[in-house]
Design a protein around this motif. Structure first.
Motif, short mmCIF file in Angstrom:
data_model
loop_
_atom_site.label_atom_id
_atom_site.label_comp_id
_atom_site.label_asym_id
_atom_site.label_seq_id
_atom_site.Cartn_x
_atom_site.Cartn_y
_atom_site.Cartn_z
N ASN A 1 49.97 55.93 44.05
CA ASN A 1 50.64 56.05 45.34
C ASN A 1 52.03 56.65 45.18
OD1 ASN A 1 48.42 54.94 46.57
ND2 ASN A 1 49.26 52.87 46.61
N ASN A 2 52.73 56.23 44.13
CA ASN A 2 54.06 56.76 43.83
C ASN A 2 53.99 58.25 43.50
OD1 ASN A 2 56.81 56.81 43.38
ND2 ASN A 2 56.66 55.98 41.31
N GLU B 1 53.56 60.19 46.62
CA GLU B 1 54.84 60.24 47.33
C GLU B 1 55.76 61.28 46.69
OE1 GLU B 1 58.65 57.34 47.94
OE2 GLU B 1 56.66 56.42 48.02
N LEU B 2 55.80 61.30 45.36
CA LEU B 2 56.64 62.28 44.66
C LEU B 2 56.16 63.71 44.93
CD1 LEU B 2 57.20 60.51 41.23
CD2 LEU B 2 58.90 60.92 43.01
N SER C 1 49.30 51.45 42.06
CA SER C 1 50.60 51.63 42.71
C SER C 1 51.29 52.90 42.21
CB SER C 1 51.50 50.42 42.48
OG SER C 1 51.77 50.27 41.11
N LYS C 2 51.06 53.25 40.96
CA LYS C 2 51.65 54.47 40.42
C LYS C 2 51.03 55.71 41.06
CE LYS C 2 53.32 52.93 35.98
NZ LYS C 2 53.33 53.14 34.54
#
Length: 123
Positions: free
Chosen positions: A101-102, A105-106, A98-99
């Motif tokens: 993916n984060n 996104e960032l 999940s990180k």
């Protein structure tokens, strides 16, 4: 964002700490080598196998060779550029997907903001 800054700061401090530790270990090893070489040279002088001047040269040459080897190994092309250091704890390992993916996104947000800044500068 604060977690990312904290992580970067921890990675930076870890790198500095590792470099300092490696430097200290190399210095200790070099000192030990010099002491051992001096002992061997003193024994050879006591037996009359070499002169005191030859013993001094022998010790100096060994220390210089050791210094060149440690300097040469730390000056490899890969060491001239910063390396990415990733610190993952066991709890973070499960959340890594999940990180990532984060992070993507960032990165997209940063790209968007950079493009927006370029656009505003050209106006």
């Amino acid at each position: 964002m604060a977690d990312f800054n904290s992580l970067v700061q921890k990675a930076f401090y870890l790198g500095i700490g590792l470099a300092s530790y490696a430097n200290e270990k190399a210095r200790i090893a070099l000192t030990e080598l010099e002491e051992q070489a001096q002992k061997v040279a003193n024994k050879m002088v006591a037996r009359g196998e070499i002169t005191a001047e030859e013993a001094r040269k022998y010790v100096d040459e060994l220390v210089q060779q050791a210094q060149k080897k440690t300097e040469g190994s730390s000056q490899s092309p890969c060491d001239k550029e910063p390396r990415l250091i990733e610190i993952i704890t066991e709890e973070e390992e499960t959340a890594q997907t999940s990180k990532s993916n984060n992070i993507d996104e960032l990165r997209n947000q940063v790209d968007f903001l950079q493009e927006e800044l370029r656009r505003l500068k050209h106006k």
